[in-house]
Every structure is written in structure tokens, then in C-alpha cells.
Scaffold this motif. Structure first.
Motif, PDB file in Angstrom:
ATOM      1  N   LEU A 110       0.827  -1.213   0.000  1.00 49.16           N
ATOM      2  CA  LEU A 110       0.000   0.000   0.000  1.00 49.16           C
ATOM      3  C   LEU A 110       0.859   1.259   0.000  1.00 49.16           C
ATOM      4  CD1 LEU A 110      -2.833  -1.009   2.514  1.00 49.16           C
ATOM      5  CD2 LEU A 110      -2.868  -1.085   0.016  1.00 49.16           C
ATOM      6  N   CYS A 111       1.969   1.225   0.743  1.00 49.89           N
ATOM      7  CA  CYS A 111       2.884   2.374   0.747  1.00 49.89           C
ATOM      8  C   CYS A 111       3.423   2.646  -0.652  1.00 49.89           C
ATOM      9  CB  CYS A 111       4.057   2.119   1.694  1.00 49.89           C
ATOM     10  SG  CYS A 111       3.683   2.314   3.444  1.00 49.89           S
ATOM     11  N   MET A 112       3.780   1.579  -1.353  1.00 51.75           N
ATOM     12  CA  MET A 112       4.372   1.760  -2.677  1.00 51.75           C
ATOM     13  C   MET A 112       3.356   2.249  -3.697  1.00 51.75           C
ATOM     14  SD  MET A 112       7.247  -1.210  -3.211  1.00 51.75           S
ATOM     15  CE  MET A 112       6.028  -2.493  -3.546  1.00 51.75           C
ATOM     16  N   ILE A 113       2.237   1.532  -3.834  1.00 51.58           N
ATOM     17  CA  ILE A 113       1.298   1.915  -4.888  1.00 51.58           C
ATOM     18  C   ILE A 113       0.560   3.204  -4.546  1.00 51.58           C
ATOM     19  CG2 ILE A 113       1.043  -0.509  -5.543  1.00 51.58           C
ATOM     20  CD1 ILE A 113      -1.775  -0.456  -4.388  1.00 51.58           C
ATOM     21  N   GLY A 114       0.502   3.543  -3.247  1.00 54.52           N
ATOM     22  CA  GLY A 114      -0.125   4.790  -2.832  1.00 54.52           C
ATOM     23  C   GLY A 114       0.840   5.952  -2.759  1.00 54.52           C
ATOM     24  N   GLU A 115       2.106   5.745  -3.190  1.00 58.09           N
ATOM     25  CA  GLU A 115       3.135   6.794  -3.210  1.00 58.09           C
ATOM     26  C   GLU A 115       3.285   7.435  -1.830  1.00 58.09           C
ATOM     27  OE1 GLU A 115       4.751   6.989  -6.127  1.00 58.09           O
ATOM     28  OE2 GLU A 115       3.299   5.648  -7.085  1.00 58.09           O
ATOM     29  N   ASP A 145       6.102  10.012  -0.496  1.00 59.19           N
ATOM     30  CA  ASP A 145       6.052  11.401  -0.954  1.00 59.19           C
ATOM     31  C   ASP A 145       7.036  11.636  -2.095  1.00 59.19           C
ATOM     32  OD1 ASP A 145       4.083  11.886   1.013  1.00 59.19           O
ATOM     33  OD2 ASP A 145       5.625  12.171   2.525  1.00 59.19           O
ATOM     34  N   GLU A 146       7.868  12.694  -1.966  1.00 57.80           N
ATOM     35  CA  GLU A 146       8.770  13.033  -3.071  1.00 57.80           C
ATOM     36  C   GLU A 146       9.854  11.981  -3.293  1.00 57.80           C
ATOM     37  OE1 GLU A 146      10.485  15.363   0.498  1.00 57.80           O
ATOM     38  OE2 GLU A 146       8.540  14.640  -0.230  1.00 57.80           O
ATOM     39  N   HIS A 147      10.013  11.063  -2.336  1.00 61.27           N
ATOM     40  CA  HIS A 147      11.019  10.007  -2.477  1.00 61.27           C
ATOM     41  C   HIS A 147      10.442   8.754  -3.142  1.00 61.27           C
ATOM     42  CE1 HIS A 147      13.411  12.564   0.106  1.00 61.27           C
ATOM     43  NE2 HIS A 147      12.468  12.508   1.027  1.00 61.27           N
ATOM     44  N   SER A 148       9.148   8.751  -3.432  1.00 56.01           N
ATOM     45  CA  SER A 148       8.509   7.566  -4.015  1.00 56.01           C
ATOM     46  C   SER A 148       9.117   7.200  -5.368  1.00 56.01           C
ATOM     47  CB  SER A 148       7.006   7.781  -4.165  1.00 56.01           C
ATOM     48  OG  SER A 148       6.376   7.849  -2.898  1.00 56.01           O
ATOM     49  N   GLU A 149       9.605   8.211  -6.097  1.00 51.14           N
ATOM     50  CA  GLU A 149      10.193   7.922  -7.411  1.00 51.14           C
ATOM     51  C   GLU A 149      11.470   7.090  -7.293  1.00 51.14           C
ATOM     52  OE1 GLU A 149      12.823  12.004  -8.062  1.00 51.14           O
ATOM     53  OE2 GLU A 149      10.858  11.817  -9.023  1.00 51.14           O
ATOM     54  N   ASP A 150      12.089   7.090  -6.107  1.00 44.43           N
ATOM     55  CA  ASP A 150      13.310   6.311  -5.894  1.00 44.43           C
ATOM     56  C   ASP A 150      13.018   4.856  -5.528  1.00 44.43           C
ATOM     57  OD1 ASP A 150      15.076   8.452  -6.368  1.00 44.43           O
ATOM     58  OD2 ASP A 150      14.805   9.186  -4.323  1.00 44.43           O
ATOM     59  N   VAL A 151      11.753   4.529  -5.267  1.00 41.06           N
ATOM     60  CA  VAL A 151      11.383   3.156  -4.914  1.00 41.06           C
ATOM     61  C   VAL A 151      11.173   2.346  -6.187  1.00 41.06           C
ATOM     62  CG1 VAL A 151       9.638   1.701  -3.831  1.00 41.06           C
ATOM     63  CG2 VAL A 151      10.351   3.834  -2.723  1.00 41.06           C
ATOM     64  N   CYS A 152      11.868   1.205  -6.280  1.00 39.04           N
ATOM     65  CA  CYS A 152      11.732   0.323  -7.449  1.00 39.04           C
ATOM     66  C   CYS A 152      10.692  -0.759  -7.222  1.00 39.04           C
ATOM     67  CB  CYS A 152      13.068  -0.338  -7.759  1.00 39.04           C
ATOM     68  SG  CYS A 152      14.384   0.812  -8.191  1.00 39.04           S
ATOM     69  N   GLY A 153      10.668  -1.312  -5.998  1.00 36.99           N
ATOM     70  CA  GLY A 153       9.747  -2.388  -5.705  1.00 36.99           C
ATOM     71  C   GLY A 153      10.058  -3.034  -4.375  1.00 36.99           C
ATOM     72  N   ALA A 154       9.431  -4.170  -4.126  1.00 42.71           N
ATOM     73  CA  ALA A 154       9.629  -4.885  -2.862  1.00 42.71           C
ATOM     74  C   ALA A 154       9.558  -6.382  -3.102  1.00 42.71           C
ATOM     75  CB  ALA A 154       8.579  -4.467  -1.836  1.00 42.71           C
ATOM     76  N   VAL A 155      10.269  -7.139  -2.247  1.00 43.60           N
ATOM     77  CA  VAL A 155      10.328  -8.590  -2.354  1.00 43.60           C
ATOM     78  C   VAL A 155      10.074  -9.196  -0.981  1.00 43.60           C
ATOM     79  CG1 VAL A 155      11.728 -10.589  -3.004  1.00 43.60           C
ATOM     80  CG2 VAL A 155      12.060  -8.396  -4.186  1.00 43.60           C
ATOM     81  N   VAL A 156       9.266 -10.255  -0.928  1.00 46.84           N
ATOM     82  CA  VAL A 156       9.109 -11.029   0.306  1.00 46.84           C
ATOM     83  C   VAL A 156       9.636 -12.434   0.032  1.00 46.84           C
ATOM     84  CG1 VAL A 156       6.682 -11.600  -0.232  1.00 46.84           C
ATOM     85  CG2 VAL A 156       7.545 -11.853   2.113  1.00 46.84           C
ATOM     86  N   ASN A 157      10.594 -12.868   0.853  1.00 43.96           N
ATOM     87  CA  ASN A 157      11.208 -14.197   0.728  1.00 43.96           C
ATOM     88  C   ASN A 157      10.702 -15.098   1.841  1.00 43.96           C
ATOM     89  OD1 ASN A 157      13.975 -12.127   0.486  1.00 43.96           O
ATOM     90  ND2 ASN A 157      13.219 -13.157  -1.331  1.00 43.96           N
ATOM     91  N   ILE A 158      10.155 -16.266   1.491  1.00 42.77           N
ATOM     92  CA  ILE A 158       9.699 -17.235   2.482  1.00 42.77           C
ATOM     93  C   ILE A 158      10.801 -18.284   2.645  1.00 42.77           C
ATOM     94  CG2 ILE A 158       7.872 -18.841   3.118  1.00 42.77           C
ATOM     95  CD1 ILE A 158       7.037 -15.868   2.805  1.00 42.77           C
ATOM     96  N   ARG A 159      11.429 -18.312   3.825  1.00 39.84           N
ATOM     97  CA  ARG A 159      12.587 -19.158   4.038  1.00 39.84           C
ATOM     98  C   ARG A 159      12.483 -19.913   5.371  1.00 39.84           C
ATOM     99  NH1 ARG A 159      12.559 -17.702  -0.418  1.00 39.84           N
ATOM    100  NH2 ARG A 159      14.235 -16.766  -1.666  1.00 39.84           N
ATOM    101  N   ALA A 160      13.127 -21.068   5.419  1.00 45.21           N
ATOM    102  CA  ALA A 160      13.052 -21.922   6.605  1.00 45.21           C
ATOM    103  C   ALA A 160      13.665 -21.245   7.831  1.00 45.21           C
ATOM    104  CB  ALA A 160      13.748 -23.254   6.327  1.00 45.21           C
ATOM    105  N   LYS A 161      14.752 -20.513   7.638  1.00 45.92           N
ATOM    106  CA  LYS A 161      15.449 -19.902   8.768  1.00 45.92           C
ATOM    107  C   LYS A 161      14.809 -18.596   9.230  1.00 45.92           C
ATOM    108  CE  LYS A 161      19.980 -21.854   7.643  1.00 45.92           C
ATOM    109  NZ  LYS A 161      21.403 -21.556   7.304  1.00 45.92           N
ATOM    110  N   GLY A 162      13.859 -18.093   8.465  1.00 46.27           N
ATOM    111  CA  GLY A 162      13.211 -16.829   8.799  1.00 46.27           C
ATOM    112  C   GLY A 162      12.908 -16.055   7.534  1.00 46.27           C
ATOM    113  N   ASP A 163      11.733 -15.462   7.467  1.00 49.03           N
ATOM    114  CA  ASP A 163      11.303 -14.749   6.268  1.00 49.03           C
ATOM    115  C   ASP A 163      11.918 -13.352   6.219  1.00 49.03           C
ATOM    116  OD1 ASP A 163       9.684 -17.001   5.787  1.00 49.03           O
ATOM    117  OD2 ASP A 163       8.093 -16.147   7.047  1.00 49.03           O
ATOM    118  N   LYS A 164      11.957 -12.772   5.007  1.00 47.61           N
ATOM    119  CA  LYS A 164      12.533 -11.440   4.816  1.00 47.61           C
ATOM    120  C   LYS A 164      11.642 -10.620   3.894  1.00 47.61           C
ATOM    121  CE  LYS A 164      17.314 -13.140   5.067  1.00 47.61           C
ATOM    122  NZ  LYS A 164      18.617 -13.219   4.350  1.00 47.61           N
ATOM    123  N   ILE A 165      11.598  -9.329   4.164  1.00 51.52           N
ATOM    124  CA  ILE A 165      10.944  -8.390   3.257  1.00 51.52           C
ATOM    125  C   ILE A 165      11.939  -7.281   2.955  1.00 51.52           C
ATOM    126  CG2 ILE A 165       9.030  -6.805   2.859  1.00 51.52           C
ATOM    127  CD1 ILE A 165       7.406  -8.325   4.920  1.00 51.52           C
ATOM    128  N   GLY A 166      12.118  -6.981   1.680  1.00 52.80           N
ATOM    129  CA  GLY A 166      13.027  -5.904   1.292  1.00 52.80           C
ATOM    130  C   GLY A 166      12.337  -4.893   0.403  1.00 52.80           C
TER     131      GLY A 166
END
Length: 211
Positions: free
Chosen positions: A129-134, A137-158
């Protein structure tokens, strides 16, 4: 602005069929997003290489189409271990080597195993929601995207940004991210440059920035 539209539409999308007989005129018009976004899905098939495992699913450019997609796919916590969801601006592939990403890095949130349920799904949706809703603010143009990794040792979001040397923008995105996810001041998140991640000798990549 877009954030309010997203909240309004969430209530409508989650109602069961037949509850709303006739939508009011203002809801019959789709609400455009500032950018077109593409959802990717990574399936960990060891018989295929990384690029073959990365599937481009669908692109959308309206609030309504986002909720239609979100409500018809598995939650992040329901994915099998080794799988990823990625949401990036259309035309940007979820890989370090893409021209839009290669000079950038990511704010990384590590989750414990017991956070896979409610916390993982809550964080992932809020970031979308943060990404698609910009929301950056003025820094939204610097955002490329986000990834969620599902892993056995612990999940990650970047959250991936385009240019790691733009420190003020990168740091402000990190601060906004902590605020929107209600991450306490006593918890630190770090920003890792992609080229450092690619060149790392061990299992840990150094943080270039922290908030």
C-alpha cells in the motif's frame, strides 16, 4: 491521497458477492495509480535456473485492480518455503542486475519464524500500500519495488531503491517504512547495497545505513 482511496476500496472489495447490489457512481469509476505495477512470483524449482523460476504474473494500474489481484492470490504466509512474491514498477525486473536496480539497495526486514503468520502478512500488505499509494512522498520515485522471501530460517521483506548514494532519500524511505509498520525505536532496520550483497564472502551483508 491514494492511501485514502485504497482504504475506501478495501471495504468494498472484501464484501461478499450480493451484498452490494448497485455501486454508487463514484465507485463505478476506477481510481488510477500514479504508476503501473507488476507482480512476480518465484518458484524454487531446482531443475530450472533463477530466471526461469521467476514468473511475471500480472500488471495493474488502478486501486480496484490491485484489490482484485490481492484478494485472489495466496497470502505471503501461505507460500511454500523457498518461494517469493515481488512487486515492482512495470518494466523493472526483480533482480540486482536490472538497470533500474543495479546502483541501488534494499531496506531489509528480517522476521522470526513465529512472525510468519500475522506479522508477515500485515507488513507485506502495508508495504504494498505504501508503494502503490506513493506514501514516500517526493522520495517515491526512488522506490523500485519490494520482495518477500519465504525461508526456513526466517522470512525477509526488502524494499528496493534505485540509487544507494542518495542518502537523504534512502534514509527518509527507511524512516517512513518504520513508521508505517509501527516498528519501535528500539528495533533497527538496515539498508544493504546490492553490489555488497552480490560480493559478500559470508552469510551477512553489512548495513550501509540504519534507522
Amino acid at each position: 491521497m491514494a492511501g485514502n482511496k485504497l482504504e475506501e476500496m478495501e471495504d468494498v472489495e472484501k464484501k461478499e458477492d450480493g451484498v452490494v447490489d448497485e455501486l454508487p457512481p463514484e465507485l463505478q469509476i476506477k481510481h488510477p495509480l500514479q504508476n503501473t505495477w507488476t507482480l512476480w512470483y518465484y518458484e524454487n524449482d531446482r531443475n530450472k535456473n533463477w530466471e526461469e523460476n521467476q514468473k511475471e504474473i500480472i500488471s495493474f494500474d488502478t486501486v480496484e485492480d490491485f484489490w482484485s489481484l490481492y484478494n485472489h492470490i495466496k497470502m505471503a504466509s501461505e507460500l511454500r518455503q523457498g518461494c517469493d512474491y515481488s512487486l515492482f514498477k512495470k518494466g523493472i525486473r526483480p533482480m540486482w542486475e536490472d538497470d533500474a536496480n543495479k546502483r541501488g539497495g534494499r531496506w531489509l526486514i528480517n522476521l522470526a519464524k513465529n512472525q510468519r503468520g500475522n506479522d508477515l502478512d500485515k507488513y507485506w500488505l502495508e508495504i504494498l500500500l505504501c508503494m502503490i499509494g506513493e506514501a514516500f512522498d517526493e522520495h517515491s520515485e526512488d522506490v523500485c519495488g519490494a520482495v518477500v522471501n519465504i525461508r526456513a530460517k526466517g522470512d525477509k521483506i526488502g524494499i528496493w531503491t534505485a540509487d544507494a548514494v542518495k542518502a537523504p532519500s534512502v534514509i527518509e524511505i527507511g524512516r517512513k517504512l518504520k513508521q508505517r509498520l509501527s516498528i519501535g525505536r528500539n528495533v533497527t532496520i538496515g539498508y544493504q547495497i546490492h553490489k555488497d550483497t552480490m560480493a559478500k564472502a559470508g552469510s551477512v551483508t553489512k548495513n550501509t545505513y540504519t534507522v
